[in-house]
Design a protein around this motif. Structure first.
Motif, PDB file in Angstrom:
ATOM      1  N   SER A   1       1.013   6.374  -7.125  1.00 47.79           N
ATOM      2  CA  SER A   1      -0.236   7.001  -7.564  1.00 47.79           C
ATOM      3  C   SER A   1      -0.520   8.322  -6.884  1.00 47.79           C
TER       4      SER A   1
ATOM      5  N   LEU B   1      -1.864  -0.709 -12.700  1.00 45.26           N
ATOM      6  CA  LEU B   1      -1.389   0.655 -12.922  1.00 45.26           C
ATOM      7  C   LEU B   1      -1.135   0.917 -14.408  1.00 45.26           C
TER       8      LEU B   1
ATOM      9  N   LEU C   1       2.317   1.722  -3.485  1.00 46.38           N
ATOM     10  CA  LEU C   1       1.280   2.151  -4.423  1.00 46.38           C
ATOM     11  C   LEU C   1       0.924   3.622  -4.198  1.00 46.38           C
TER      12      LEU C   1
ATOM     13  N   SER D   1       2.165  -7.893  -6.143  1.00 46.37           N
ATOM     14  CA  SER D   1       2.832  -6.720  -6.721  1.00 46.37           C
ATOM     15  C   SER D   1       2.698  -6.724  -8.237  1.00 46.37           C
TER      16      SER D   1
ATOM     17  N   LEU E   1       8.738  -1.549  -5.973  1.00 41.13           N
ATOM     18  CA  LEU E   1       7.662  -2.534  -6.073  1.00 41.13           C
ATOM     19  C   LEU E   1       8.036  -3.655  -7.053  1.00 41.13           C
TER      20      LEU E   1
ATOM     21  N   ALA F   1       1.133   7.635 -13.217  1.00 38.18           N
ATOM     22  CA  ALA F   1       1.468   6.327 -12.645  1.00 38.18           C
ATOM     23  C   ALA F   1       1.933   5.365 -13.731  1.00 38.18           C
TER      24      ALA F   1
ATOM     25  N   ALA G   1      -0.739  -5.607  -9.074  1.00 37.58           N
ATOM     26  CA  ALA G   1      -0.893  -4.163  -8.832  1.00 37.58           C
ATOM     27  C   ALA G   1      -0.235  -3.339  -9.945  1.00 37.58           C
ATOM     28  N   LEU G   2       0.954  -3.758 -10.382  1.00 32.76           N
ATOM     29  CA  LEU G   2       1.644  -3.036 -11.444  1.00 32.76           C
ATOM     30  C   LEU G   2       0.884  -3.135 -12.759  1.00 32.76           C
TER      31      LEU G   2
ATOM     32  N   ASP H   1       0.830  -1.211   0.000  1.00 30.85           N
ATOM     33  CA  ASP H   1       0.000   0.000   0.000  1.00 30.85           C
ATOM     34  C   ASP H   1       0.866   1.262   0.000  1.00 30.85           C
TER      35      ASP H   1
END
Length: 798
Positions: free
Chosen positions: A47, A77, A43, A70, A62, A86, A73-74, A40
């Motif tokens: 962002s 993004l 991120l 991860s 990350l 981002a 999440a990438l 978090d």
């Protein structure tokens, strides 16, 4: 640069499969424990409302975490079209860490190539171009050929392929060389040229090259590719160096053109520049200022000291040299501290060298330790630094003795071929401890190199013991010029015996000694030794001075000056002193140093007259002859000749005078003749009859002729142009001769059949200027009355 080329060659030689395996091996292993809080936090960095560099750093961190979460999440993004910042941060991080590219990232990165935002397209291209994987090349190749895709995306895909140098990337570009769209074709041409390091005239030519090479064995293709890229790299580096050199020259010129008051600010700007070469330039400028004895300002010095910790080794090394040149002992502690942790060999050497210039007794232990180390790259500099500390008198007697003992022990342990021996001998020369004598004498052996023997000579010279010079005498004629110079320097400073003198004298002839520096050093030694010898011995060497052109004459003067100094304090040698001074004056005249020669001739006459010497008349005649020939005869010369009048021969004197004046009785030198006659009439060298009156009459006759010609020329010029001020002034300067010419010209004008009134008026005005007592006739007078008035114009007697 060699490392770059090596890496490039290895990368190009890898097959796609091998490259994929290499990337797989470089992948970090997944973290054992997933950290949601850390995810978090990262991120939020990517962002959140942060600077671009902060976002990029968060994305890189990350990427290093190999959690499944991860990667997801990438990927999110990269697909977040509403947050371009981002997306760019993740793409830029992937460009920095291409080994972290997950295959799932390829599609969103390819999609970013179609984005309207140029920054997004650029970041995506950077990430894909850095990856160079087979999957990336395949995806970019398909996109570049997809006629349904947006044109910017296709162009970006082709450009990205051009950043790669693999066989597969070039193969993926080639289909676009035949595309219907000229923009695509041109972009493909640029990409092929960029990827292969070649230049093609057209897309067709590039496609033809590919057809001729695509079937080569992959190893051969890669080998050719490496050669081309290396060649291009060399060309680019050469161009870059040329640009850098031009840039540095412009900065240097800007500095030198700047006013003195503006230069410190410029130096501070250069010293803070991000480009190492500019900082190096600034340091070099500071060093030049110090060499010219122009100390930089305090702010500049502070910045120079800060550069001792610069990231660039070359900058640290040069900063150390500059700080050493400041000669501030307060810098020693900082330099010693930095030296202890400095890894770069060249920088260590510069730090040690600087210690020798700013250090003191407190640095001796460190320098001794470095000198004793068998593997220390700065060992030579440590030895030299110890010598400089002694030379700067920074060591007390006990410390100096210890340094000498350690240096001697170090020297004894060096092999005959060790390059440190020269440094040690030079340091011995600076320390000048009597214990060094045997080592220096042994190093003079003919089997030693010229550099070792030269260093040994310097060591012997520092001991100031003439008894140690014997083995140096033969080296004064050695074939090596630097060795001869060192030997001659030592003999010149310390030599005393006839053997020393003869060795120096042998170096004076140009035929025997080609080096001017060696000749000059030898001459310095010769004159120093002769200073201690009697005047008769000094004079015996005058005619033996080798013939080296004008140098011979100057050296003869030097020797006679030494003889003069030897005799000057002996009242009983007054006549001998006068004779020597006459010899010096003779040579000074030959060297065209006339004023000095006249002064010395006068002193010579005075000395010879006081001693009633038989050479008095000769010296007096020489004085008179030189004064006459150089237009220097006057009261001072006449007064100097007065004590010698009884010794002068009248006919000889007047013959000299006649000859001197008659040589000047020409239109070009007449003024000199008149000035000389005036001086001779005022102060004749001898009383009684002289040819001065006769010579004056001849000179005046020539003067009258010259003035008449000048007046005639001036009147001609004035008749042509009555406003010619130069001609008018010349006529008025002509005096009686001009008046006579004016009288004649005015009579001609009046007698003419037609009277030229303007000419008549001009001539009358000029006559009145030269003869104010003349009564001018009336303009309406008869011709007879006018001629009668003209006849009354008086001509002054000469």
């Amino acid at each position: 640069m060699r490392e770059f080329l090596t890496i490039l060659a290895i990368a190009l030689a890898l097959t796609p499969a091998a490259a994929a395996q290499d990337v797989a091996r470089s992948q970090p292993t997944s973290s054992a424990v997933f950290d949601q809080a850390r995810l978090d936090e990262l991120l939020a960095l990517i962002s959140g409302p942060n600077a671009a560099q902060v976002r990029r750093t968060g994305a890189k961190e990350l990427l290093r975490q190999r959690w499944p979460e991860s990667a997801r999440a990438l990927l999110n993004l990269l697909n977040a079209t509403e947050d371009n910042s981002a997306r760019c941060a993740v793409a830029d991080a992937l460009a920095d860490l291409p080994e972290a590219l997950d295959p799932s990232y390829i599609e969103p990165l390819a999609a970013m190539l179609s984005d309207d935002d140029a920054a997004v397209r650029k970041s995506a291209a950077g990430a894909l171009g850095a990856a160079r994987s087979a999957e990336v090349i395949d995806r970019l190749g398909r996109l570049s050929c997809d006629v349904t895709a947006a044109l910017p995306a296709r162009l970006a895909a082709i450009e990205t392929l051009g950043q790669m140098t693999e066989y597969a990337s070039v193969a993926a570009i080639v289909p676009s060389l035949g595309d219907a769209n000229p923009e695509i074709r041109n972009q493909a041409l640029l990409a092929v040229q960029n990827a292969t390091g070649q230049t093609f005239e057209s897309p067709t030519a590039a496609a033809g090259w590919w057809e001729g090479t695509r079937l080569l064995p992959l190893a051969d293709w890669h080998r050719n590719q490496i050669s081309r890229l290396v060649a291009r790299q060399r060309t680019l580096l050469s161009e870059l160096e040329a640009l850098r050199a031009r840039y540095e020259r412009s900065l240097r010129d800007r500095f030198h053109r700047a006013a003195a008051a503006d230069r410190p600010a410029l130096l501070l700007t250069y010293l803070a520049d991000t480009e190492p070469s500019v900082r190096l330039l600034a340091l070099d400028l500071v060093r030049s200022q110090l060499a010219d004895r122009k100390p930089p300002g305090d702010e500049v010095v502070v910045r120079v000291r800060e550069l001792l910790g610069d990231a660039e080794p070359r900058v640290r090394a040069l900063a150390a040299q500059v700080v050493g040149s400041l000669r501030n002992s307060a810098d020693a502690a900082a330099i010693a501290t930095l030296l202890e942790k400095e890894p770069a060999a060249e920088v260590r050497r510069s730090f040690v060298d600087a210690l020798g210039q700013v250090g003191g007794s407190g640095d001796v232990e460190l320098l001794l330790r470095l000198m004793a180390s068998a593997h220390e790259p700065a060992r030579r500099e440590a030895i030299a630094a110890l010598g400089r500390l002694a030379e700067r008198e920074m060591l007390d007697a006990a410390t100096k003795s210890r340094v000498a003992a350690d240096l001697l022990a170090t020297y004894a342990g060096l092999a005959a071929t060790d390059a440190l021996r020269e440094a040690a001998l030079l340091a011995m020369g600076r320390i000048a401890d009597p214990r060094f004598a045997p080592a220096c004498a042994q190093a003079l052996d003919a089997r030693e190199s010229a550099a070792i023997r030269r260093a040994a000579i310097i060591g012997v010279e520092s001991l100031k013991d003439a008894e140690l010079l014997t083995p140096i005498v033969p080296l004064a004629s050695d074939a090596d010029a630097t060795l001869r110079k060192a030997a001659v320097d030592a003999l010149a400073k310390l030599g005393a015996s006839d053997a020393h003198f003869q060795a120096l004298w042998a170096r004076l002839a140009g035929a025997a000694e080609p080096s001017d520096a060696v000749q000059q050093a030898a001459w310095s030694g010769v004159t120093r030794i002769l200073t201690t010898r009697p005047a008769s011995e000094i004079e015996s060497w005058v005619e033996r001075v080798p013939d080296n052109g004008e140098t011979r004459l100057l050296r003869q003067i030097d020797l006679l000056r030494l003889a003069e100094q030897s005799l000057a304090g002996d009242s009983a040698a007054r006549g001998e002193l006068g004779r020597v001074r006459s010899l010096i004056a003779e040579r000074l005249a030959a060297a065209r140093r006339t004023e000095e020669a006249l002064t010395l001739y006068a002193r010579s006459v005075e000395d010879l007259a006081a001693a009633d010497a038989p050479t008095l008349g000769t010296a007096a005649n020489s004085l008179l002859r030189l004064a006459l020939s150089s237009d220097a005869y006057g009261p001072a010369v006449a007064a100097a000749l007065a004590p010698a009048r009884a010794a002068l021969d009248g006919p000889t004197v007047w013959n000299e005078v006649r000859s001197a004046v008659e040589s000047r009785l020409t239109p070009e030198r007449l003024d000199q003749a008149l000035a000389l006659l005036t001086a001779l009439a005022a102060d004749p060298p001898l009383p009684g009859e002289s040819p001065i009156v006769e010579l004056r009459a001849r000179a005046n006759a020539l003067l009258a002729q010259r003035e008449e010609k000048a007046a005639q020329a001036a009147i001609v010029a004035l008749r042509q142009n009555p406003t010619d001020e130069a001609a008018r002034a010349a006529l008025l300067r002509s005096g009686p001769a001009g008046l006579s010419v004016l009288k004649h010209c005015l009579a001609q004008v009046v007698n003419a059949d037609t009277l030229d009134v303007a000419q008549e008026q001009l001539l009358c005005e000029l006559v009145a200027k030269l003869s104010p007592a003349w009564t001018r006739y009336d303009a309406g007078a008869s011709k007879a009355d006018k001629l009668k008035a003209i006849e009354s114009i008086g001509v002054a007697k000469q």
